[in-house]
Design a protein around this motif. Structure first.
Motif, PDB file in Angstrom:
ATOM      1  N   MET A  91      -1.151  -2.043   2.007  1.00  0.00           N
ATOM      2  CA  MET A  91      -0.216  -2.317   3.160  1.00  0.00           C
ATOM      3  C   MET A  91      -0.915  -2.807   4.377  1.00  0.00           C
ATOM      4  O   MET A  91      -0.221  -3.754   4.979  1.00  0.00           O
ATOM      5  N   SER A 117       6.519  -9.310  -0.851  1.00  0.00           N
ATOM      6  CA  SER A 117       5.891  -8.004  -0.710  1.00  0.00           C
ATOM      7  C   SER A 117       6.822  -6.924  -1.242  1.00  0.00           C
ATOM      8  O   SER A 117       6.074  -5.892  -1.567  1.00  0.00           O
ATOM      9  N   TYR A 134       0.423  -6.230   5.703  1.00  0.00           N
ATOM     10  CA  TYR A 134       0.834  -6.281   7.335  1.00  0.00           C
ATOM     11  C   TYR A 134       0.324  -7.297   8.170  1.00  0.00           C
ATOM     12  O   TYR A 134       0.615  -8.210   8.905  1.00  0.00           O
ATOM     13  N   SER A 194       1.145   1.041  -5.595  1.00  0.00           N
ATOM     14  CA  SER A 194       1.378   2.308  -5.641  1.00  0.00           C
ATOM     15  C   SER A 194       0.758   3.110  -6.892  1.00  0.00           C
ATOM     16  O   SER A 194       1.032   4.038  -7.029  1.00  0.00           O
TER      17      SER A 194
END
Length: 419
Positions: free
Chosen positions: A117, A138, A121, A148
């Motif tokens: 992440m 994404s 970002y 994950s």
């Protein structure tokens, strides 16, 4: 569910070995028996795919480092340890604070998604144009599965997106007039990391050719810096390949060298095999790249959702005014060459590693392997001249709303089947 990500079990053992200092693993690794017993309890077998979440509560065995056995990891031993950064951080932390195997797995997953992440970002933030493309892809479910779970795919996708955004930012950001020494070093480091994640993505480092010579201080400086970056990446990969090739085995039992010799002796046959494979499986690759198949061996039956998501991605891309007229013709050619080479390398690597000599097509190719180059493909598509009356804010809201609906549907499909 634990153990249900793509190759999650064998990936975990490779990551545990790296966290334990065993960087150059061969075909097997020494690990506590408690991990094997835990995965047997939580992992589905051929008779029962949908094992319930409650199976996790049966895993009460504590790790005993004096009770270890060897686990075969031939399929992941050849991967460079750098692509396991995302998960290894959490597993290393788990070694310090717990003896519960389940916590090991969850901390590995948690660190993977946090690091992914952060990279995503910053990639979206740095992208000089086409930010909505990175935002949309994404949120593809199969990409999120990589972020994950214990899969190395998550870090690979995230670092490739970050690299693409960073290079394009340097190339097109008018505020960057001359590259600093720090930026040049960072380009070299990122290039080595990307090329080590999986050698098939090595051609991405050719993106450095997009940076104008003026930002290097002249043509000779650009040539010198680019040669140095490419040389270092090649050197690192060749060094690793020498080690990896010694343990490379194909699924059908043929050695990698046999498959390479077969392709060299019959290049026309190999080319026909590639074209036949693409022709026969293009629909599967497209749906797979956008999340039609999650969990190892299981499907999320949402083909209609996936098709709409593909349509949304294309619509967002071709109506994004920020992409229009950004690339010169020579830059478009460079991007196209990078994409073609990477696709070719994906098929070549799976031909060597997974395909039997008598097979009519290349085996093991999956849609998720094309996600790291999806930003480049969509940027090329976005250059098509299409006028749009939709405002930028409305498009962003549309992306987020549909992605949210799609992801909620996907999560409930998984959750309900494992209650």
């Amino acid at each position: 569910p634990l153990g249900r990500g793509h190759d999650e079990t064998v990936q975990f053992y490779r990551e545990y070995g790296i966290a334990s200092g065993e960087i150059l693993a061969e075909n097997r690794i020494l690990a506590p028996v408690a991990f094997k017993n835990t995965f047997e309890k939580i992992h589905s077998d051929s008779r029962m795919y949908n094992k319930p979440y409650s199976s996790v509560f049966e895993c009460n065995e504590k790790i005993d480092y004096n009770d270890e056995n060897y686990v075969w990891i031939a399929t992941t031993a050849i991967y460079h340890p750098i692509q396991y950064i995302g998960t290894t951080v959490g597993i290393f932390l788990a070694k310090l604070i717990t003896r519960n195997p389940v916590i090991f797995i969850y901390l590995g997953r948690l660190s993977n998604i946090i690091i992914s992440m952060v990279l995503l970002y910053n990639a979206i933030k740095m992208m000089p144009f086409g930010k909505k493309i990175l935002l949309t892809i994404s949120m593809i479910p199969i990409a999120i599965e990589g972020f994950s779970t214990l899969s190395s795919d998550g870090f690979t996708i995230a670092i490739c997106f970050f690299f693409i955004a960073y290079i394009l930012n340097l190339a097109f950001n008018k505020n960057v007039r001359i590259l600093s020494k720090k930026q040049k070093i960072f380009i070299g480091i990122l290039s080595c990391i990307v090329s080590c994640c999986k050698i098939v993505y090595f051609p991405l480092i050719l993106l450095v050719l997009m940076i104008p010579k003026e930002k290097y201080g002249g043509l000779s400086e650009k040539i010198k810096n680019n040669i140095l970056v490419i040389f270092l990446a090649v050197l690192i990969n060749i060094t690793w390949l020498i080690f990896g090739f010694s343990i490379l085995v194909s699924r059908g039992g043929e050695s990698g060298s046999q498959m390479i010799l077969e392709a060299i002796k019959n290049p026309i046959k190999f080319g026909q095999m590639v074209l036949y494979t693409i022709s026969n499986n293009s629909n599967k690759y497209l749906l797979g790249a956008f999340g039609n198949q999650l969990e190892w061996g299981e499907h999320v039956y949402g083909t209609s959702f996936v098709i709409v998501f593909i349509a949304l991605t294309i619509f967002v891309t071709i109506t994004d005014e920020s992409i229009k007229n950004k690339f010169l013709n020579k830059q478009k050619i460079l991007l196209g060459i990078i994409v073609v080479i990477i696709i070719g390398l994906i098929f070549c690597s799976l031909y060597v590693q997974w395909t039997q000599i008598e097979s009519p097509e290349i085996q093991g190719v999956q849609g998720r392997y094309f996600i790291p180059i999806m930003p480049i493909l969509l940027l090329l598509l976005g250059d098509i001249k299409v006028k749009s009356e939709y405002s930028s804010n409305k498009l962003t809201k549309m992306i987020c709303l549909y992605s949210l609906i799609f992801l909620i549907y996907t999560m409930f499909s998984l959750i309900i089947s494992h209650l």
